[in-house]
Every structure is written in structure tokens, then in C-alpha cells.
Design a protein around this motif. Structure first.
Motif: not given
Length: 553
Positions: A182-183, A436-439, A548-549
Motif C-alpha cells: 500500500h501507499e 509500483k505506485g501506479s499498479l 516500500t518493501l
């Protein structure tokens, strides 16, 4: 003692001491309301001074300097008359009745000053943007409290620490590693938005560059709480998304960015390939014109099956390609929108090709992760334009079982040499920060238990969807790239690679050196150049809580 000194060369008025004005002046010295100070209207008609220097106050009571006349453009004599009228009658000549009336006016002004909570998505925003957002709210007579959400390391930065104290900002640390899929900053901000609304805050304000908050902010607005969003001018698509949603939106201009617009053109060619070039700055289109034209275009494209929802430039690019209309500028997207609007406005009776589920298309506009200095901003127009220019141009792919490998090949994650493994290519793609952020925002990140085919299916859906902007981060693995050069230095210091310049080393030698380094450090084994590169760079930042992981496949 109260003194006012006026000097007309230059035209300056100094008011001392500022403490005499108290909260009344803090609320009204720069935001004049004739209903509050009717006695000053005669002075306003005689105003002739052009510059004022005086003291104002933050909502917390700290004195600070502000530009004269900020808010309503008051000149020197106007501010002077307001200052005098703000003083209690006991400090001037007048009756006890006058004093009571003045006190009543002051109390009404304090009751009219409502509370606003400014929530800052602190991942990307500068001090200047935060300062500007706070200043805007204060000029609108809100009593502002600010919460800044960011990684814990931000509070240990001396400049930021000083800024938080100066602006009376409550820092809210968010550990990135706590929520790998998650963000975490977004989750914390969303929670704070709901808490502020339920706590009776009069206005929930947000400083962000992310469209993920729109739905919640609209719900809060519908519940009766005032809302507004501050959006940097460097993300015009986000700004327009908030406006289309009916949210009050304020554009923030960066202090060093060009106000003329992007100097980069990303061009989609008729054969599905693309290119980038530099051109004259493209001026920003007014939001009213953009929204009006976008509505006309999306309705037209929706009737032909290209989709009226999502990113309009996706639908336009696919329509243009399907109907063989030649080259199309897809960035800045407003140019593509204007070209499509002209076609719709001509009302030609052409038999336009409809979008078919049998022959779906993927529109991709590569970007590169890179920082932008003032020099780069002047050269390209803004930071986003530079990332797109370095991405080397858009392209379109036709849907097929091989579309994902084709896209990863064009984006630099897969090839026939040292990056020939599809699984590792997908691993590197989904772990690239922008991808990763977009997905993640779309709920399409791979999860534990996903097989290779599951991941490939998710990426295929994402590439074809109009819900994505088409921007995907590409990989650059040439020896001249800064990331590769950094790894070379790591390998040399570790004693697994000889030579310190790219002239002394070939890519195969770096590849073998990375494999040896990974074995010595006990890191997960990787078979490709990009995979090893990612592992080593990640290992060097293992204690960085701003990361993030990784998503494992």
C-alpha cells in the motif's frame, strides 16, 4: 505606547508596537471587510500611498512579515486607517459606547474565523509549496492547523525541522516498510481526512499531487464540510482531475519552474512508433476551455467504443492510430486534445473505425526516473517533461499473448542478451518506483501466491486499460547510466571488480562482478543484469525507511 511613522521616500509606513493590534489585526489588517471597520471608509477614499511595511500574525499568534496589501491589494493609507480603527477606543478619543461597539465588532470577527486543517502528502512537496498553501488559507481568514505526513527521517533534517517549528506544523512520521503493498502515506492522509471531518473541522484542505484522494474528498464535501485541494502546476492532469470532480482547487507555482509550459513534444507516429523533440514552450490552456473540450471529445470517442472514462489521451491515441490519421502529439496531452477537438468540431460524415475488443491496443509513453535541477527545468519546461524526453518516445502495441514481453522489451527490461528471463523482467518492472505506485493505486500489484501467468495477465490488463495514464518507467542499463556507474563503484570497493571507468570495463565484466558480489553478501540469486543491479542497489538502501518493501514474484 503606540507610534506610527510615515516616510514618503520611499513610501513606507511603520507601525509599532505590533502587539497592540492583537488578534483583531491578525484577522483584518490585510483582509479588509468594510462591514467590520465602517469608520475607515472615508480614509479609504483618500488612499494614495503605494507601499507599506508592517507586522502581521500567524493564526498561532507568532509575528511574521507579509507582503503589504496581500489579499485585497490595500495601499499604505488604507492599511494605516485600518490599523487605527482596529485600536480600542480607550486608546483614542471616544465614548464608552464607542468602546463597547468596537469590542462587539472584534468578538464577531473572532467568531467568524473558522478552523481549517491542512493535510500535506509529504512525499514530494517542497517547503515553498507548504508555505504557500498555509498562506492562502490564512488570507481567507481560516484558523489553520497543518499536519505533514512523511518518512521519519524528514524530521531529523535540520532545514525541515526548523521549518516545522517556524510554521507551527505537526509532523506525522510514516514508516514505509509497515505496509509493503500500500501507499502508507496515502493511507495515513486518508485516515486524517476522515478524522478531521468527523471532528467538526470547518474545512479539510489537502496538498497533494495524487488523484487517489478525490473520491474521499468528494464524500467529505457532500457531508457538508468545506474542502479544497492545493495542486502543484507541474502536474496539470491531477489539477484538472480535481476540478472535473467539482472540488475547489488551487494551483501552486514552483518558485523556479518556467511559467511558459513544456518545451518537450512526444510524438506518436502513424506506424505505432514514436519520438521526442524540443520545441517552443507550450502555454497552459485554461481549465475552463480544457474541461469543455474534453467533454466534447470523450462523448465522441465513447460513442465509437474507445471509452469515455479514464485518461482522454489514451482514447485519442487509439482512435488516431486506428483511423490512420498520421502523426499525433501526445505530450503535452492538451495538444492531442486540441487536434481531436478540431476533428469532432468539423462534423465530418466520415466512417470512423470503431474500437474493437478483438483488436485492443496498448498506448505506452515511457518515462525515466531522474531528478531535475533549475537548469533542466529551464531546458525542458518542467520536471515531468524531462522524464518524458529521456523516455525516448511513445509507442502502440496490438493486444496478443506476446504483448507483455514486447512491452517489456521496448521498455528495456527484457532482451535476448543479459536480460532474457521474463520472470525477472516482470520483477524489475513492478518494483520500479513509478510502476509500483501506479499498479498499487489500481489494486493490480502482484500478491503472494501469484504465478508468473497471473502477473503477466495483470500487466496485460494494465497496459490495455484507459484507467492508466500510459506513463510507464523504463529501464536503462547502459554503462554510462548513473545507476550502473554507482554499482560499478560498489563492486570496485568490494574488491570484486577491477578498473574504475567504463572504458576499462565491459557489460559482461560488470555482470560477472555483480553475481560474485551477490553470492558473497548472501543476497537472493538473480539471473539477469537488471535483476542483479536492482538487488545490489536495494541492499545498499536496506535501512532506508522511505522505501516500500519489494514485490517478490
Amino acid at each position: 505606547m503606540f507610534t506610527i511613522s510615515a516616510r514618503l521616500n520611499p513610501d513606507v509606513i511603520n507601525i509599532h508596537p505590533p502587539q497592540l493590534f492583537g488578534p483583531f489585526a491578525a484577522a483584518h489588517l490585510f483582509d479588509f471587510d468594510p462591514l467590520v471597520c465602517p469608520s475607515s471608509m472615508t480614509h479609504l477614499q483618500q488612499a494614495r500611498a503605494t507601499h507599506v511595511h508592517c507586522h502581521s500574525f500567524h493564526s498561532c499568534g507568532r509575528p511574521h512579515c507579509r507582503r503589504p496589501g496581500q489579499g485585497h491589494g490595500l495601499d499604505g493609507w488604507q492599511v494605516l486607517s485600518l490599523a487605527v480603527s482596529a485600536l480600542p477606543r480607550s486608546r483614542r478619543s471616544g465614548s464608552a459606547r464607542d468602546t463597547c461597539e468596537t469590542r462587539a465588532v472584534w468578538l464577531r470577527s473572532q467568531r467568524s474565523k473558522r478552523s481549517a486543517e491542512l493535510l500535506v502528502d509529504g512525499d514530494v512537496h517542497s517547503m515553498q509549496e507548504v508555505r504557500e498553501a498555509i498562506g492562502h488559507l490564512e488570507r481567507q481568514r481560516w484558523s489553520v492547523s497543518t499536519k505533514f505526513f512523511g518518512p521519519p527521517e524528514r524530521a531529523r533534517n535540520k532545514k525541515w525541522e526548523k521549518f516545522f517549528v517556524e510554521m507551527d506544523i505537526s509532523f506525522q512520521p510514516v514508516c514505509r516498510s509497515a505496509l509493503p503493498l500500500h501507499e502508507p502515506t496515502d493511507v495515513a492522509v486518508l485516515s486524517a481526512m476522515l478524522n478531521a471531518s468527523s471532528a467538526g473541522i470547518d474545512c479539510v484542505a489537502l496538498l497533494t499531487s495524487d488523484t487517489g484522494f478525490i473520491k474521499t474528498l468528494v464524500e467529505i464535501q457532500h457531508s457538508g464540510t468545506s474542502c479544497c485541494a492545493f495542486i502543484p502546476e507541474s502536474v496539470p492532469a491531477v489539477f484538472r482531475s480535481f476540478e472535473v470532480a467539482g472540488l475547489p482547487t488551487i494551483r501552486l507555482q514552483k518558485d523556479f519552474e518556467s511559467n511558459l509550459g513544456s518545451k518537450v513534444r512526444a510524438i506518436l507516429h502513424q506506424d505505432g512508433s514514436g519520438s521526442v523533440e524540443l520545441a517552443d514552450p507550450f502555454p497552459q490552456t485554461s481549465s475552463k476551455v480544457y474541461i469543455s473540450r474534453s467533454k466534447v471529445v470523450t462523448d465522441f470517442l465513447d460513442n465509437l467504443g474507445y471509452g469515455g472514462q479514464g485518461y482522454t489521451i489514451q482514447s485519442i491515441a487509439k482512435f488516431w492510430f486506428t483511423n490512420n490519421l498520421g502523426n499525433l502529439v501526445v505530450y503535452p496531452p492538451t495538444i492531442g486534445l486540441n487536434a481531436m477537438y478540431e476533428i469532432v468540431s468539423e462534423q465530418r460524415c466520415a466512417s470512423w473505425g470503431r474500437y474493437s475488443d478483438v483488436c485492443k491496443l496498448a498506448f505506452i509513453l515511457p518515462i525515466v526516473a531522474c531528478s531535475s535541477s533549475k537548469k533542466h527545468v529551464r531546458m525542458y519546461g518542467n520536471a515531468c517533461s524531462r522524464r518524458i524526453f529521456e523516455g525516448e518516445g511513445p509507442f502502440i502495441l496490438t493486444d496478443s499473448l506476446e504483448m507483455v514481453p514486447q512491452a517489456l522489451n521496448r521498455l528495456g527490461y527484457l532482451d535476448d542478451g543479459l536480460n532474457a528471463d521474463l520472470t525477472e523482467a516482470m520483477f524489475c518492472f513492478v518494483n520500479a518506483s513509478y510502476n509500483k505506485g501506479s499498479l498499487r493505486k489500481a489494486g493490480m500489484l502482484p500478491i503472494a501466491g501469484d504465478k508468473v501467468l497471473d502477473v503477466q495477465s495483470k500487466l496485460r490488463t494494465a497496459f490495455l486499460s484507459n484507467d492508466f495514464s500510459g506513463l510507464w518507467q523504463r529501464q536503462k542499463s547502459c554503462l554510462r547510466h548513473s545507476r550502473v556507474h554507482l554499482v560499478q563503484q560498489i563492486l570496485v570497493r568490494a574488491g570484486v571488480l577491477c578498473g574504475v571507468t567504463s572504458r576499462d570495463i565491459c557489460q559482461r565484466e560488470v555482470f560477472e562482478g555483480m553475481k560474485l558480489y551477490v553470492r558473497k553478501r548472501g543476497l537472493p540469486s538473480m539471473q539477469t543484469f537488471n535483476g542483479l543491479l536492482w538487488r545490489i542497489l536495494r541492499h545498499t538502501k536496506k535501512n532506508d525507511s522511505t522505501k516500500t518493501l519489494e514485490v517478490e514474484l
